[in-house]
Design an enzyme around this catalytic site. Structure first.
Site, PDB file in Angstrom:
ATOM      1  N   LYS A 150      -3.548   2.890  -2.007  1.00 51.40           N
ATOM      2  CA  LYS A 150      -4.805   3.596  -1.798  1.00 51.40           C
ATOM      3  C   LYS A 150      -4.475   4.921  -1.176  1.00 51.40           C
ATOM      4  O   LYS A 150      -3.758   5.007  -0.202  1.00 51.40           O
ATOM      5  CB  LYS A 150      -5.667   2.839  -0.793  1.00 51.40           C
ATOM      6  CG  LYS A 150      -6.505   1.781  -1.385  1.00 51.40           C
ATOM      7  CD  LYS A 150      -7.499   1.343  -0.339  1.00 51.40           C
ATOM      8  CE  LYS A 150      -7.606  -0.160  -0.301  1.00 51.40           C
ATOM      9  NZ  LYS A 150      -6.553  -0.799   0.446  1.00 51.40           N
ATOM     10  N   MET A 197      -7.658   8.465   9.891  1.00 52.32           N
ATOM     11  CA  MET A 197      -8.315   8.949   8.670  1.00 52.32           C
ATOM     12  C   MET A 197      -9.264  10.108   8.990  1.00 52.32           C
ATOM     13  O   MET A 197     -10.348  10.192   8.425  1.00 52.32           O
ATOM     14  CB  MET A 197      -9.098   7.809   7.995  1.00 52.32           C
ATOM     15  CG  MET A 197      -8.203   6.681   7.525  1.00 52.32           C
ATOM     16  SD  MET A 197      -9.116   5.349   6.750  1.00 52.32           S
ATOM     17  CE  MET A 197      -9.676   4.440   8.189  1.00 52.32           C
ATOM     18  N   ASP A 202       0.818  -1.215   0.000  1.00 51.09           N
ATOM     19  CA  ASP A 202       0.000   0.000   0.000  1.00 51.09           C
ATOM     20  C   ASP A 202       0.847   1.259   0.000  1.00 51.09           C
ATOM     21  O   ASP A 202       2.017   1.218   0.347  1.00 51.09           O
ATOM     22  CB  ASP A 202      -0.804   0.058   1.297  1.00 51.09           C
ATOM     23  CG  ASP A 202      -2.017  -0.824   1.251  1.00 51.09           C
ATOM     24  OD1 ASP A 202      -2.313  -1.381   0.194  1.00 51.09           O
ATOM     25  OD2 ASP A 202      -2.670  -0.934   2.305  1.00 51.09           O
TER      26      ASP A 202
HETATM   27  N1  SAH Z   1      -3.691  -0.077   9.622  1.00 56.08           N
HETATM   28  C1  SAH Z   1      -3.183   1.230   9.899  1.00 56.08           C
HETATM   29  C2  SAH Z   1      -4.219   2.308   9.751  1.00 56.08           C
HETATM   30  C3  SAH Z   1      -4.790   2.410   8.366  1.00 56.08           C
HETATM   31  S1  SAH Z   1      -5.915   3.729   8.192  1.00 56.08           S
HETATM   32  C4  SAH Z   1      -2.561   1.265  11.300  1.00 56.08           C
HETATM   33  O1  SAH Z   1      -2.743   0.334  12.074  1.00 56.08           O
HETATM   34  O2  SAH Z   1      -1.842   2.232  11.596  1.00 56.08           O
HETATM   35  C5  SAH Z   1      -4.858   5.024   7.654  1.00 56.08           C
HETATM   36  C6  SAH Z   1      -4.722   6.071   8.733  1.00 56.08           C
HETATM   37  O3  SAH Z   1      -3.733   5.687   9.662  1.00 56.08           O
HETATM   38  C7  SAH Z   1      -4.248   7.410   8.224  1.00 56.08           C
HETATM   39  O4  SAH Z   1      -5.303   8.155   7.691  1.00 56.08           O
HETATM   40  C8  SAH Z   1      -3.702   8.026   9.485  1.00 56.08           C
HETATM   41  O5  SAH Z   1      -4.757   8.531  10.275  1.00 56.08           O
HETATM   42  C9  SAH Z   1      -3.129   6.832  10.207  1.00 56.08           C
HETATM   43  N2  SAH Z   1      -1.669   6.712  10.044  1.00 56.08           N
HETATM   44  C10 SAH Z   1      -0.990   5.693   9.507  1.00 56.08           C
HETATM   45  N3  SAH Z   1       0.333   5.891   9.568  1.00 56.08           N
HETATM   46  C11 SAH Z   1       0.506   7.073  10.180  1.00 56.08           C
HETATM   47  C12 SAH Z   1       1.650   7.844  10.548  1.00 56.08           C
HETATM   48  N4  SAH Z   1       2.885   7.417  10.293  1.00 56.08           N
HETATM   49  N5  SAH Z   1       1.461   9.025  11.156  1.00 56.08           N
HETATM   50  C13 SAH Z   1       0.225   9.474  11.426  1.00 56.08           C
HETATM   51  N6  SAH Z   1      -0.886   8.786  11.093  1.00 56.08           N
HETATM   52  C14 SAH Z   1      -0.753   7.605  10.487  1.00 56.08           C
END
Ligand code: SAH
Length: 506
Positions: A57, A171, A35
């Site tokens: 995505k 998100m 991704d």
């Molecule tokens: N599976 C992922 C989340 C997927 S949804 C997890 O467990 O982290 C995607 C959201 O994750 C983004 O919109 C943001 O809100 C958050 N996110 C993922 N990586 C991030 C990062 N390095 N810093 C801040 N927010 C992050």
């Protein structure tokens, strides 16, 4: 036979937050479907030759539809492949991990889940925010701010406000006004601490601290970079006390390290230790020369006592020579030949074979090695130098300047330049995402330059191990810094100094 699918969490960005199991599975994958959220540092771990499929995505910009991704996983597994589905953070935390398994289950494809470090917890941690703390809250809630098109929010703001727990919204940036408005309308104290945490665990991490009432306004003053999470709760106030990531000497510094692909990067580890985000780009690959006849002849001569000295100019040079020597004979072929090594890395490579260098120059470069070895060895000595086909002339030139030495310079390996298959290094440079490129040899500069050929090199800040390396970088217009000594420690110090200088320039 059907293959297998591993649903693997890549963590939030910092490559060190990928699990051991995840790395192990990745190292043996045949196909990787990844991704946009997976960081380049993690993508850099994928072995060469692995089939890569981008299922990126980003909201509004779908590359593969979810059903298409599901089908790709199925097809590759039916082809008998070891498939890794690599996802940012944890695959089951708003990662659609469940949806991707349904089709596999229907077709009886075996799979495993490798959980990952979720951004919901790791990003606050890297900002000094403990998501729970006994003095402030007794629960933590992970909520999505994403709303399906034409649907209203499926969030019970009243319930969230009543929990008094820490709220983490993923998100949620586009929905920030709606989320804060929803909480306020449900009776949450407008003075409740809140924060937006951008690009957490990477060199570009940034925090906007405010309250539920003021967060929206605070974010309007700057452009919020995604990905970002929103945290609401009293624990947010601890960030100023516990914030640690930004205090590391190389915090905020993104470094590109080039190295021969075969070598593990001690340098990368040293830079990460000081807080840098490291992008490893194996720009060069060393391969033994196709025609080994001259090497074999030299080994034959060596075994008959034909050389007094063997001089090595790189760790790869040592490995390739001894691999061949051991394939043909054994270490006794060295007889009484003495050994010279250009520097500590090369000396270390010799130690692996139980050998210690008899000679190392005071400065670790070819010119000094040549000059000092010339006076260190007996007049008329015969010296064998097994090294890269593109080895520079200075060493030989110095050795031939006197003392009646007979120098045999043989090419044992070629250096191939390999652009990364997965990381768009050119784009990274053009977008200013690379603060420094660190080079440990002139050949890594050449490898890097070949890999990104038509880039504007004046945008590259190069930190170099020595004069020759720096000269190679300067020739291409890079701004350069040179380490005081040709050691990895001194090189890391040079990166720190360069970073300091750049901070002062701003
Ligand atoms: N599976 C992922 C989340 C997927 S949804 C997890 O467990 O982290 C995607 C959201 O994750 C983004 O919109 C943001 O809100 C958050 N996110 C993922 N990586 C991030 C990062 N390095 N810093 C801040 N927010 C992050």
């Amino acid at each position: 036979m059907a293959g297998k699918v591993w649903l693997v969490g890549a963590g939030p960005g910092d490559v060190g937050l990928m699990t051991l199991k995840g790395r192990e599975v990745l190292s043996r994958a045949e196909v990787v479907v990844y991704d946009a959220l997976v960081s380049n540092s993690v993508l850099g771990l994928i072995p060469e030759g692995t089939k890569l499929i981008f299922a990126g995505k980003r909201s509004g910009n779908h590359y593969l539809k979810q059903e298409e991704t599901n089908k790709v996983l199925l097809e590759e597994a039916l082809n008998g492949k070891r498939v890794v589905r690599l996802k940012g953070g944890d695959p089951f935390v708003f990662g659609r991990g469940g949806e991707e398994l349904e089709l596999l289950v229907q077709h009886g494809i075996p799979f495993e889940i490798v959980p990952g470090v979720t951004s919901a917890f790791a990003v606050p941690a890297y900002n000094g925010i403990p998501v729970t703390h006994r003095d402030y809250c007794s629960s933590v809630h992970i909520v999505t701010g994403h709303r399906r098109a034409d649907h209203s929010y499926d969030i019970d703001f009243g319930a969230l406000a009543r929990t008094k727990g820490t709220l983490v919204f993923l998100m949620g940036i586009a929905a920030l006004p709606d989320l804060m408005g929803g909480l306020l309308a449900a009776g949450m104290d407008p003075d409740m601490p809140a924060a937006v945490l951008e690009r957490g665990t990477t060199a570009r991490q940034r925090r906007v601290s405010a309250t539920v009432g003021t967060l929206q306004g605070a974010c309007e003053k700057t452009v919020v970079q995604t990905p970002a999470i929103i945290v609401v709760g009293r624990v947010c106030a601890l960030a100023e006390t516990f914030g640690w990531a930004e205090k590391r000497p190389l915090a905020g510094v993104r470094v590109l390290v080039t190295r021969p692909r075969e070598r593990v990067s001690t340098l990368a580890n040293m830079l990460q230790d000081r807080g840098a985000e490291v992008l490893e780009l194996p720009a060069i690959r060393t391969v033994p020369v196709k025609d080994m006849t001259p090497v074999d002849a030299a080994i034959e001569t060596l075994s008959k006592g034909g050389y007094h000295w063997l001089a090595f100019t790189s760790p790869s040079g040592v490995d390739i020579f001894f691999d061949r020597l051991i394939a043909l004979r054994d270490l006794r072929a060295l007889g009484g030949a003495r050994l010279a090594a250009i520097g500590q890395g090369t000396q270390k490579a010799l130690l692996k074979y139980g050998l210690r260098a008899d000679f190392m120059p005071s400065v670790y470069d070819g010119e000094t090695l040549g000059r000092e070895l010339r006076s260190a060895c007996a007049p008329g000595s015969r010296i064998l130098i097994p090294r890269a086909a593109i080895g520079d002339r200075e060493l030989i030139g110095e050795l031939e300047k006197g003392n009646n030495l007979a120098v045999t310079d043989i090419a044992t390996y070629d250096t191939e330049y390999a652009a990364s298959e997965v990381i768009d290094e050119r784009g990274e440079i053009e977008r200013g995402e690379i603060d420094f490129a660190v080079f440990t040899s002139a050949s890594t500069v050449r490898g890097f330059a070949a890999a990104v050929s038509d880039v504007d090199f004046t945008r590259v800040n190069a930190v170099c191990i020595g004069k020759q390396t720096a000269a190679e970088a300067q020739r291409r217009g890079m701004r350069t810094w040179t380490a005081q000594k040709a050691t990895l420690e001194a090189l890391v110090e040079a990166v720190e100094e360069a970073a300091e200088e750049m901070r002062n320039d701003e």
